[in-house]
Motif scaffolding. Structure first.
Motif, short mmCIF file in Angstrom:
data_model
loop_
_atom_site.label_atom_id
_atom_site.label_comp_id
_atom_site.label_asym_id
_atom_site.label_seq_id
_atom_site.Cartn_x
_atom_site.Cartn_y
_atom_site.Cartn_z
N GLY A 193 45.23 -31.26 74.65
CA GLY A 193 46.26 -31.45 73.64
C GLY A 193 47.60 -31.89 74.21
N ARG A 194 48.43 -32.38 73.32
CA ARG A 194 49.75 -32.89 73.69
C ARG A 194 50.84 -31.90 73.28
NH1 ARG A 194 46.26 -36.72 72.29
NH2 ARG A 194 46.26 -38.72 73.40
N ALA A 195 51.97 -32.04 73.93
CA ALA A 195 53.15 -31.27 73.53
C ALA A 195 53.61 -31.76 72.16
CB ALA A 195 54.26 -31.44 74.54
N HIS A 196 54.21 -30.87 71.39
CA HIS A 196 54.70 -31.21 70.05
C HIS A 196 55.89 -32.17 70.14
CE1 HIS A 196 56.84 -27.75 71.58
NE2 HIS A 196 57.78 -27.87 70.65
N GLY A 248 45.52 -28.29 56.30
CA GLY A 248 45.21 -27.24 55.33
C GLY A 248 45.53 -25.85 55.82
N GLU A 249 44.78 -24.87 55.30
CA GLU A 249 45.09 -23.46 55.51
C GLU A 249 45.04 -23.03 56.97
OE1 GLU A 249 43.77 -21.29 51.35
OE2 GLU A 249 42.32 -21.43 52.99
N VAL A 250 44.08 -23.56 57.72
CA VAL A 250 43.96 -23.17 59.12
C VAL A 250 45.17 -23.65 59.92
CG1 VAL A 250 42.58 -23.39 61.22
CG2 VAL A 250 41.44 -23.08 59.01
N ALA A 251 45.55 -24.91 59.71
CA ALA A 251 46.73 -25.44 60.39
C ALA A 251 47.99 -24.69 59.97
CB ALA A 251 46.87 -26.93 60.12
N GLU A 252 48.09 -24.35 58.70
CA GLU A 252 49.26 -23.61 58.22
C GLU A 252 49.34 -22.23 58.88
OE1 GLU A 252 48.73 -23.53 54.03
OE2 GLU A 252 49.09 -25.69 53.79
N ASP A 253 48.19 -21.60 59.05
CA ASP A 253 48.16 -20.29 59.72
C ASP A 253 48.66 -20.41 61.16
OD1 ASP A 253 47.43 -17.50 59.97
OD2 ASP A 253 45.66 -18.16 61.08
N MET A 254 48.24 -21.45 61.85
CA MET A 254 48.69 -21.65 63.23
C MET A 254 50.18 -21.97 63.28
SD MET A 254 45.48 -23.53 65.15
CE MET A 254 45.12 -24.81 63.93
N LEU A 255 50.63 -22.82 62.37
CA LEU A 255 52.03 -23.23 62.37
C LEU A 255 52.98 -22.06 62.09
CD1 LEU A 255 51.69 -26.66 60.59
CD2 LEU A 255 52.64 -26.28 62.88
N THR A 288 52.89 -19.22 63.35
CA THR A 288 53.18 -18.58 64.63
C THR A 288 54.00 -19.50 65.54
OG1 THR A 288 51.14 -17.30 64.50
CG2 THR A 288 52.13 -17.54 66.68
N LEU A 289 53.76 -20.81 65.44
CA LEU A 289 54.36 -21.75 66.39
C LEU A 289 55.68 -22.35 65.91
CD1 LEU A 289 51.12 -23.66 67.43
CD2 LEU A 289 52.20 -21.72 68.58
N ALA A 290 56.03 -22.15 64.65
CA ALA A 290 57.23 -22.78 64.08
C ALA A 290 58.51 -22.54 64.89
CB ALA A 290 57.42 -22.32 62.64
N PRO A 291 58.71 -21.37 65.53
CA PRO A 291 59.96 -21.18 66.28
C PRO A 291 60.22 -22.21 67.37
CG PRO A 291 58.90 -19.07 65.92
CD PRO A 291 57.94 -20.12 65.45
N THR A 320 54.92 -28.86 64.18
CA THR A 320 54.85 -29.28 62.78
C THR A 320 53.43 -29.67 62.39
OG1 THR A 320 55.24 -31.63 63.23
CG2 THR A 320 57.20 -30.21 62.98
N ALA A 321 53.23 -29.81 61.09
CA ALA A 321 51.94 -30.27 60.58
C ALA A 321 51.60 -31.65 61.11
CB ALA A 321 51.96 -30.27 59.05
#
Length: 522
Positions: free
Chosen positions: A83-86, A207-214, A216-219, A223-224
């Motif tokens: 994976g890549r950095a955000h 969807g829901e799985v990505a939203e669940d991960m985001l 935790t990672l939002a700080p 992003t989606a």
């Protein structure tokens, strides 16, 4: 031939298909996929994903993978599922906050998980059965649980402090690591796998799985759009020769070039004349590793930022580096790597009846990765971003959309007699040195395949030459006399799995006793 009056294990020989990996349940389910008509790709996905509940501190769907897919008589394909950095990744912000190196246990260290997209890509393009069949065994075990194996329990008990927040609820039982034989399940991740089996990559990255991960990672600014942009790259491996054999490695951002450089350095010495378990060989290997890893730390990075690959692989480079080695005296240790020392990953190799071979390595980087998990589904996040550098202008500098330098590398060895051997050596930074060690065990010393995995190991890290207990004390003393700071590691160095497709068509499988796994087939 091993001494049958001493502890050990024999290699496994079969005709049809085989899997070698670090947990028996994963090997068993991979072979069942082969027997049900699946090919090596279907089986490798089944076994690899299952390892996420068998060895949850080592790997999982919040991590990355690399693979080599080798059809008989066709070019080898390298799969980059890292994976890549955000897009909001900002090295200046971290430097301004006082960080000299990347944090290991914060959302900044989390790169977008690449393994799920890679498994979907592999299944669609090279599989036979499809994701529904490949993921079925993992879904069952993630729901029902797996009794914890001895090596896993030992590792787990020493890593509980890493887990934070929701991860403690998902990966501990009554606040503690589960003991040997205790059943451990991840029902939240089973639900994610059911959705991926039905709807493919979109079920994970949207969807829901990505939203669940985001959540935790939002700080850190994930992003989606970062998740939606995840993609697997495919290409050709890099390769080099040693003692008549050809070693194929994954190109950057994996560290496979380090193994090739190390072998090129070792080729300047008469390794075959040395005691295979003596101080002379261990010293030369340690010095070659220091030099090869120093080059790695300078040059290896995201594929678009690795500019000195040809230099690393050039014979002249190896000759100049080999000339720096004093057979009687240790070199100073190189500058520290851009990543912290770790030993955590899983490897699986599968060969099917058509002699399609898969060499696959799958990891969340450090033990339990970042220590962060999503609240609802319990997806544990890798901390591969800790593999970036915070040195301004470094090729491997943390930055938006970049892939960090990775330690995980699948290998494939083609031998002069026509045999082919997918293999992998786990153990964090050790992996490149482990590849070189295995090749020289086989080619210079003629050690049988299982014996080549069993053989004692040594590796220089952080200024100390770690020498396993398998070496006699006299070897440690001789190495100390050469100027090495010598220590016995607390944990065994790495682990390995291999399958040799012999020239007569028989499959020979070997599995490292440093892990809980096995090689099995039919």
């Amino acid at each position: 031939m091993r001494d049958f009056q001493s502890p050990g294990r024999s290699a496994v020989y079969v005709d049809n298909g085989m899997c070698a990996t670090s947990h028996p349940l994963a090997a068993q389910e991979a072979v069942r996929i082969l027997q049900a008509g699946g090919n090596a790709v279907d089986a490798a996905i089944a076994g690899a994903v299952l390892l996420g509940v068998c060895e949850p501190h080592m790997t999982g769907i919040g991590g990355d993978c690399f693979a080599l897919i080798a059809p008989e008589g066709a070019p080898v394909v390298a799969i980059n599922g890292s994976g890549r950095a955000h897009a909001a990744a900002d090295p200046e912000r971290l430097r301004a906050a006082g960080h000299k190196v990347m944090p290991q246990d914060a959302p900044d260290a989390v790169t977008i998980p690449g393994a799920v997209d890679a498994f979907c890509t592999m299944s669609e393009n090279w599989g036979r059965l499809g994701l529904t069949d490949s993921l079925a065994p993992a879904i069952r075990y993630f729901d029902d649980g797996v009794p914890v194996a001895p090596r896993v329990a030992d590792d787990w008990a020493g890593m509980t402090g890493v887990l934070q927040g929701a991860a403690r609820r998902h990966f501990l039982q009554d606040g503690a690591a589960p003991g040997v034989g205790t059943r451990f399940a991840l029902p939240g991740q089973a639900e994610v796998l059911r959705r991926v089996a039905k709807d493919g990559r979109a079920a994970f990255y949207d969807g829901e799985v990505a939203e669940d991960m985001l959540a935790t990672l939002a700080p850190a600014g994930h992003t989606a759009e970062d998740f939606a942009a995840a993609r697997t790259d495919t290409g050709a491996p890099i390769s080099g020769g040693y003692a008549g054999a050809t070693l194929s490695e994954h190109p950057p951002n994996g560290q496979g070039a380090t193994a090739l450089l190390m072998l090129n350095i070792l080729a300047q010495f008469d390794i075959a004349s040395m005691d295979p378990f003596g101080a002379e060989r261990a010293h030369i290997e340690a010095e070659a590793a220091k030099l090869a890893y120093d080059a790695r730390n300078r040059f290896m990075a995201d594929p678009d930022h690795t500019a000195r690959l040809d230099h690393m692989l050039a014979p002249e480079t190896a000759k100049r580096l080999a000339a720096l080695i004093d057979p009687a005296r240790a070199l100073p240790s190189p500058a520290s790597a851009s990543e912290a020392v770790h030993r955590d990953t899983v490897y699986i190799t599968v060969v099917d009846r058509d002699r399609l071979a898969v060499s696959l390595i799958y990891s969340i980087f450090h033990g339990f990765g970042s220590g962060l998990a999503s609240e609802r589904f319990g997806i544990l996040f890798q901390n591969r971003g800790a593999g970036f550098s915070l040195e301004a202008g470094h090729p491997n500098e943390f930055g938006p959309g970049k892939r960090p330098m990775h330690t995980i590398i699948p290998g494939l060895l083609d031998l002069p007699d026509g045999a082919r051997m997918p293999f992998g050596v786990m153990g964090g930074q050790y992996q490149s040195a482990g590849h070189a060690r295995l090749v020289t065990n086989l080619r210079d010393h003629g050690i049988d395949l299982q014996g080549a995995l069993d053989a004692p190991r040594s590796f220089p890290e952080d200024g100390t030459l770690m020498v396993e207990r398998g070496y006699p004390d006299a070897v440690r003393a001789a190495l100390a006399d050469k100027g090495h700071k010598v220590a016995i590691p607390d944990r065994a160095i790495g682990g390995a799995q291999a399958i040799r497709i012999r020239a007569d068509g028989v499959l020979e499988g070997a599995s490292d006793p440093r892990k809980d796994g096995c090689a099995i087939g039919y």
